[in-house]
Design a protein around this motif. Structure first.
Motif, PDB file in Angstrom:
ATOM      1  N   ARG A 343      26.879  31.970 -26.538  1.00  0.00           N
ATOM      2  CA  ARG A 343      27.105  32.085 -24.926  1.00  0.00           C
ATOM      3  C   ARG A 343      28.669  32.213 -24.729  1.00  0.00           C
ATOM      4  O   ARG A 343      29.051  32.998 -23.723  1.00  0.00           O
ATOM      5  CB  ARG A 343      26.442  30.912 -24.253  1.00  0.00           C
ATOM      6  CG  ARG A 343      24.959  30.892 -24.408  1.00  0.00           C
ATOM      7  CD  ARG A 343      24.212  29.725 -23.611  1.00  0.00           C
ATOM      8  NE  ARG A 343      22.806  29.757 -24.035  1.00  0.00           N
ATOM      9  CZ  ARG A 343      22.209  28.695 -24.679  1.00  0.00           C
ATOM     10  NH1 ARG A 343      22.804  27.584 -24.919  1.00  0.00           N
ATOM     11  NH2 ARG A 343      20.891  28.841 -25.053  1.00  0.00           N
ATOM     12  N   ARG A 344      29.426  31.424 -25.200  1.00  0.00           N
ATOM     13  CA  ARG A 344      30.905  31.512 -24.983  1.00  0.00           C
ATOM     14  C   ARG A 344      31.324  32.777 -25.409  1.00  0.00           C
ATOM     15  O   ARG A 344      32.076  33.431 -24.635  1.00  0.00           O
ATOM     16  CB  ARG A 344      31.599  30.180 -25.660  1.00  0.00           C
ATOM     17  CG  ARG A 344      31.850  29.067 -24.732  1.00  0.00           C
ATOM     18  CD  ARG A 344      32.794  28.273 -25.241  1.00  0.00           C
ATOM     19  NE  ARG A 344      32.885  28.047 -26.590  1.00  0.00           N
ATOM     20  CZ  ARG A 344      32.133  27.068 -27.400  1.00  0.00           C
ATOM     21  NH1 ARG A 344      31.420  26.047 -26.604  1.00  0.00           N
ATOM     22  NH2 ARG A 344      32.106  26.895 -28.569  1.00  0.00           N
ATOM     23  N   ALA A 345      31.092  33.349 -26.597  1.00  0.00           N
ATOM     24  CA  ALA A 345      31.681  34.518 -27.014  1.00  0.00           C
ATOM     25  C   ALA A 345      31.140  35.620 -26.061  1.00  0.00           C
ATOM     26  O   ALA A 345      31.930  36.576 -25.770  1.00  0.00           O
ATOM     27  CB  ALA A 345      31.043  34.972 -28.274  1.00  0.00           C
ATOM     28  N   ALA A 346      30.038  35.676 -25.647  1.00  0.00           N
ATOM     29  CA  ALA A 346      29.386  36.640 -24.743  1.00  0.00           C
ATOM     30  C   ALA A 346      30.346  36.720 -23.448  1.00  0.00           C
ATOM     31  O   ALA A 346      30.547  37.641 -22.917  1.00  0.00           O
ATOM     32  CB  ALA A 346      27.830  36.525 -24.380  1.00  0.00           C
ATOM     33  N   ALA A 347      30.386  35.291 -22.926  1.00  0.00           N
ATOM     34  CA  ALA A 347      31.155  35.225 -21.634  1.00  0.00           C
ATOM     35  C   ALA A 347      32.444  35.807 -21.744  1.00  0.00           C
ATOM     36  O   ALA A 347      33.074  36.262 -20.729  1.00  0.00           O
ATOM     37  CB  ALA A 347      31.073  33.790 -21.072  1.00  0.00           C
ATOM     38  N   ALA A 348      33.000  35.348 -22.840  1.00  0.00           N
ATOM     39  CA  ALA A 348      34.510  35.951 -23.041  1.00  0.00           C
ATOM     40  C   ALA A 348      34.742  37.332 -22.951  1.00  0.00           C
ATOM     41  O   ALA A 348      35.584  37.994 -22.596  1.00  0.00           O
ATOM     42  CB  ALA A 348      35.066  35.404 -24.398  1.00  0.00           C
ATOM     43  N   ARG A 349      33.659  37.991 -23.236  1.00  0.00           N
ATOM     44  CA  ARG A 349      33.365  39.665 -23.330  1.00  0.00           C
ATOM     45  C   ARG A 349      32.981  40.091 -21.964  1.00  0.00           C
ATOM     46  O   ARG A 349      32.899  41.224 -21.870  1.00  0.00           O
ATOM     47  CB  ARG A 349      32.740  40.118 -24.366  1.00  0.00           C
ATOM     48  CG  ARG A 349      33.701  40.327 -25.521  1.00  0.00           C
ATOM     49  CD  ARG A 349      33.140  39.288 -26.755  1.00  0.00           C
ATOM     50  NE  ARG A 349      34.219  39.478 -27.716  1.00  0.00           N
ATOM     51  CZ  ARG A 349      34.731  38.383 -28.687  1.00  0.00           C
ATOM     52  NH1 ARG A 349      33.833  37.044 -28.281  1.00  0.00           N
ATOM     53  NH2 ARG A 349      35.329  38.602 -29.648  1.00  0.00           N
ATOM     54  N   PRO A 439      24.041  47.703 -16.699  1.00  0.00           N
ATOM     55  CA  PRO A 439      25.294  47.370 -15.989  1.00  0.00           C
ATOM     56  C   PRO A 439      25.324  46.117 -15.193  1.00  0.00           C
ATOM     57  O   PRO A 439      26.067  45.397 -15.189  1.00  0.00           O
ATOM     58  CB  PRO A 439      25.566  48.718 -15.084  1.00  0.00           C
ATOM     59  CG  PRO A 439      24.105  49.443 -14.991  1.00  0.00           C
ATOM     60  CD  PRO A 439      23.503  49.255 -16.093  1.00  0.00           C
ATOM     61  N   ALA A 440      24.005  45.720 -14.823  1.00  0.00           N
ATOM     62  CA  ALA A 440      23.953  44.376 -14.472  1.00  0.00           C
ATOM     63  C   ALA A 440      24.426  43.092 -15.179  1.00  0.00           C
ATOM     64  O   ALA A 440      24.761  42.165 -14.913  1.00  0.00           O
ATOM     65  CB  ALA A 440      22.632  44.124 -13.852  1.00  0.00           C
ATOM     66  N   LEU A 441      24.314  43.444 -16.554  1.00  0.00           N
ATOM     67  CA  LEU A 441      24.553  42.328 -17.638  1.00  0.00           C
ATOM     68  C   LEU A 441      26.231  42.191 -17.787  1.00  0.00           C
ATOM     69  O   LEU A 441      26.768  41.592 -18.779  1.00  0.00           O
ATOM     70  CB  LEU A 441      23.863  42.839 -18.827  1.00  0.00           C
ATOM     71  CG  LEU A 441      22.295  42.646 -18.873  1.00  0.00           C
ATOM     72  CD1 LEU A 441      21.819  42.741 -20.107  1.00  0.00           C
ATOM     73  CD2 LEU A 441      22.090  41.465 -18.083  1.00  0.00           C
ATOM     74  N   ILE A 442      27.157  43.302 -17.193  1.00  0.00           N
ATOM     75  CA  ILE A 442      28.456  43.310 -17.411  1.00  0.00           C
ATOM     76  C   ILE A 442      29.010  42.572 -16.259  1.00  0.00           C
ATOM     77  O   ILE A 442      28.734  42.920 -15.142  1.00  0.00           O
ATOM     78  CB  ILE A 442      28.787  44.813 -17.495  1.00  0.00           C
ATOM     79  CG1 ILE A 442      28.317  45.531 -18.612  1.00  0.00           C
ATOM     80  CG2 ILE A 442      30.612  45.013 -17.394  1.00  0.00           C
ATOM     81  CD1 ILE A 442      28.787  45.134 -19.991  1.00  0.00           C
ATOM     82  N   GLY A 443      30.105  41.650 -16.526  1.00  0.00           N
ATOM     83  CA  GLY A 443      30.752  41.062 -15.303  1.00  0.00           C
ATOM     84  C   GLY A 443      32.332  40.712 -15.965  1.00  0.00           C
ATOM     85  O   GLY A 443      32.559  41.386 -16.742  1.00  0.00           O
ATOM     86  N   GLN A 444      32.825  39.788 -15.154  1.00  0.00           N
ATOM     87  CA  GLN A 444      34.242  39.542 -15.660  1.00  0.00           C
ATOM     88  C   GLN A 444      34.293  38.841 -16.886  1.00  0.00           C
ATOM     89  O   GLN A 444      33.578  37.995 -17.218  1.00  0.00           O
ATOM     90  CB  GLN A 444      34.856  38.525 -14.529  1.00  0.00           C
ATOM     91  CG  GLN A 444      34.845  39.217 -13.207  1.00  0.00           C
ATOM     92  CD  GLN A 444      36.034  40.289 -13.145  1.00  0.00           C
ATOM     93  OE1 GLN A 444      36.935  40.133 -13.909  1.00  0.00           O
ATOM     94  NE2 GLN A 444      35.808  41.376 -12.417  1.00  0.00           N
ATOM     95  N   ARG A 445      35.288  39.213 -17.840  1.00  0.00           N
ATOM     96  CA  ARG A 445      35.544  38.197 -18.901  1.00  0.00           C
ATOM     97  C   ARG A 445      36.117  36.882 -18.486  1.00  0.00           C
ATOM     98  O   ARG A 445      37.167  36.863 -17.575  1.00  0.00           O
ATOM     99  CB  ARG A 445      36.570  39.019 -19.973  1.00  0.00           C
ATOM    100  CG  ARG A 445      36.069  40.189 -20.246  1.00  0.00           C
ATOM    101  CD  ARG A 445      37.273  41.194 -21.038  1.00  0.00           C
ATOM    102  NE  ARG A 445      36.933  42.538 -21.363  1.00  0.00           N
ATOM    103  CZ  ARG A 445      36.584  42.768 -22.386  1.00  0.00           C
ATOM    104  NH1 ARG A 445      36.299  42.108 -23.334  1.00  0.00           N
ATOM    105  NH2 ARG A 445      36.201  44.100 -22.712  1.00  0.00           N
ATOM    106  N   THR A 446      35.536  35.924 -19.133  1.00  0.00           N
ATOM    107  CA  THR A 446      35.937  34.579 -18.820  1.00  0.00           C
ATOM    108  C   THR A 446      37.411  34.301 -19.501  1.00  0.00           C
ATOM    109  O   THR A 446      38.081  33.203 -18.826  1.00  0.00           O
ATOM    110  CB  THR A 446      35.024  33.408 -19.355  1.00  0.00           C
ATOM    111  OG1 THR A 446      34.810  33.428 -20.563  1.00  0.00           O
ATOM    112  CG2 THR A 446      33.829  33.514 -18.587  1.00  0.00           C
ATOM    113  N   GLY A 447      37.862  34.798 -20.432  1.00  0.00           N
ATOM    114  CA  GLY A 447      39.090  34.657 -21.198  1.00  0.00           C
ATOM    115  C   GLY A 447      38.750  33.457 -21.885  1.00  0.00           C
ATOM    116  O   GLY A 447      39.695  32.888 -22.655  1.00  0.00           O
ATOM    117  N   ALA A 448      37.701  32.867 -21.915  1.00  0.00           N
ATOM    118  CA  ALA A 448      37.570  31.658 -22.793  1.00  0.00           C
ATOM    119  C   ALA A 448      37.403  32.012 -24.303  1.00  0.00           C
ATOM    120  O   ALA A 448      37.225  33.195 -24.508  1.00  0.00           O
ATOM    121  CB  ALA A 448      36.091  30.966 -22.406  1.00  0.00           C
ATOM    122  N   GLY A 449      37.294  30.795 -25.200  1.00  0.00           N
ATOM    123  CA  GLY A 449      37.249  31.266 -26.438  1.00  0.00           C
ATOM    124  C   GLY A 449      36.045  32.128 -27.302  1.00  0.00           C
ATOM    125  O   GLY A 449      35.390  32.365 -26.278  1.00  0.00           O
ATOM    126  N   GLY A 450      35.882  32.134 -28.425  1.00  0.00           N
ATOM    127  CA  GLY A 450      34.722  33.102 -28.778  1.00  0.00           C
ATOM    128  C   GLY A 450      35.270  34.116 -29.449  1.00  0.00           C
ATOM    129  O   GLY A 450      34.402  35.091 -29.815  1.00  0.00           O
TER     130      GLY A 450
END
Ligand code: PLP
Length: 450
Positions: A343-349, A439-450
């Motif tokens: 989940r974190r790795a996905a959010a980071a991307r 495209p709805a699954l693409i958002g801002q990168r969180t910059g968090a780890g992963g």
């Protein structure tokens, strides 16, 4: 060429470079096996991987490539490959003989062990596959109730016999057309749906069958109270409840029925109880199981050349003896680490991915929300999952083609972190394809780890 097609071509080219021996053998296999295949769940394009061995958490293919195995024979290999206790038990038995037309003590020991772990099982029998186990549960239920209909969850998998190939109210080609008349489907996790169907057809229904966790739909757990609802609705109508624990048994010593606090009338088992050898097991209330007793003049027939064969029995015993509550707790923590990490790795991307499942059984879905039943799971993007599978494979991580991860006890946190890292990189690689298809699954990168 679409982005998906171009990534698919890249991944296929990488796979072909990595696995020339599998490619060559597949050509030969095509001449002997339809589509070069003899097990649809391990087939994928351009050609399936031919494995030659495995040790612990890793497997090796014909070209000598090593893969971190997250499929583990679709969850059967809970201790990974060639576990020393299983090897010792099996080699000892092989040297003594592998199959006899007689009873053997190991089957009694394994039945005792399973009875102890699953209090709902008063008596049980062994077969050679989970398919047979669910088929025989249904036979017991129909004989006991004198009713023909079975209710199953839409999109569930209980093996490949006719009743359970029925889907969407239809018998597919090759399946007895009457099968569809006897099998009713309800939406998993929809209490009202099952109540409605049982209110309408209850007098004709022998049993409701449900997986402890819906594996084939992508590791969808039951909502709080759903299994209990099934228990209540069946009990008050004289309908039997069958829990298919072929996959879910690994989630607790007593399987999903322990985890969710529900006592079924019958349970089907398979996979881990054979320790990597062909097996099925089914059991439950003594009055239901006694129908199979040859001491009765009107007994239900159940035979099989390799039923309870001593090799599967000793392998199952060795496997389950190595699996105590602490080990299951450990696997559960690995599962949490995996789910949080992905989940974190996905959010980071900046990618939305759902990780469903419980404990050591997990599945990825390219969907905006976690699916709760098969229709929602099937609406998620399968093409992206296929691409993810091939990409991870070329990066040394073997997952089941539909995005299923079944963790094993030889894995440590560092292996989980490795899987998470590779998955994160694969998601980065996939991002343009996700942008194209969902495209709805693409958002801002969180910059968090992963
Ligand atoms: N039931 C469930 C929930 C399964 O996942 C499977 C197989 O994956 C089966 C039954 C059938 O078991 P087998 O493949 O041993 O016939």
């Amino acid at each position: 060429m679409t982005v998906v097609e171009s990534l698919q071509a890249d991944a296929e080219a990488a796979y072909r470079r990595l696995t020339p021996a599998s490619a060559a053998l597949y050509e030969r296999a095509e001449a002997a096996l339809p589509g070069g295949d003899t097990r649809q769940s391990v087939f994928f394009r351009p050609y399936p991987l031919f494995l030659d061995g495995g040790q612990g958490a890793h497997v090796e293919d014909l070209d000598g490539n090593r893969f971190l195995d997250c499929s583990n024979c679709w969850s059967a290999m809970i201790h990974g490959h060639a576990h020393p206790a299983v090897v010792e038990a099996v080699t000892g038995q092989v040297a003594k003989g592998t199959a006899f037309a007689a009873a053997n003590r190991h089957a009694v020991e394994l039945a005792d062990l399973l009875k102890e772990r699953l209090p709902s099982i008063e008596k049980m029998r062994f077969a050679n596959s989970g398919t047979e186990a669910t088929m025989l549960c249904v036979r017991a239920a129909r004989a006991f109730t004198g009713r023909a209909k079975i209710v199953k969850m839409a999109g569930s998998y209980h093996g490949s016999h006719d009743d359970f190939e029925v889907s969407g109210g239809e018998s597919p080609a090759g399946i007895m057309p009457t099968a569809a008349e006897h099998v009713l489907e309800v939406e998993f996790n929809d209490k009202d749906d099952v109540t409605r169907v049982l209110a309408q057809h209850g007098d004709d229904v022998a049993a409701v069958i449900v997986e402890g966790i819906m594996g084939s739909a992508g590791m969808l757990p039951p909502d709080d109270g759903y299994l209990r609802h099934l228990r209540d609705e069946t009990a008050r109508r004289g309908i039997l409840l069958i829990i298919d624990e072929v996959i879910s048994l690994r989630l607790a010593l007593g399987g999903a029925q322990e985890l969710y606090g529900v006592t079924p009338d019958l349970t089907a088992m398979g996979k881990i109880i054979g320790g990597g050898f062909p097996v099925g097991g089914f059991g439950g209330r003594a009055d239901l199981m006694e129908q199979f007793s040859p001491l009765r003049s009107d007994y239900l027939h159940h035979s099989g050349t390799f039923n309870a064969n001593p090799v599967s029995m000793v392998a199952g015993l060795a496997t389950l003896r190595q699996l105590d509550a602490d080990t299951i707790g450990y696997l559960g923590r690995l599962g949490e680490r995996f789910a949080d990490g992905v989940r974190r790795a996905a959010a980071a991307r900046g990618v939305t991915v759902q990780v469903t499942g419980v404990g050591s059984l997990r599945n990825l879905h390219f969907a905006a929300r976690a699916p709760r039943h098969a229709a929602e799971a099937h609406a998620a993007d399968k093409e992206l999952l296929r691409l993810l599978h091939l990409k991870l494979l070329t990066d040394g991580v073997l997952v089941a083609p539909r995005g299923m991860f079944a963790l094993s006890t030889p894995m440590s946190e560092s292996e989980i972190d490795h899987i998470v890292e590779r998955t994160g990189e694969a998601l980065e690689w996939l991002r343009p394809a996700i942008e194209e298809r969902a495209p709805a699954l693409i958002g801002q990168r969180t910059g968090a780890g992963g």
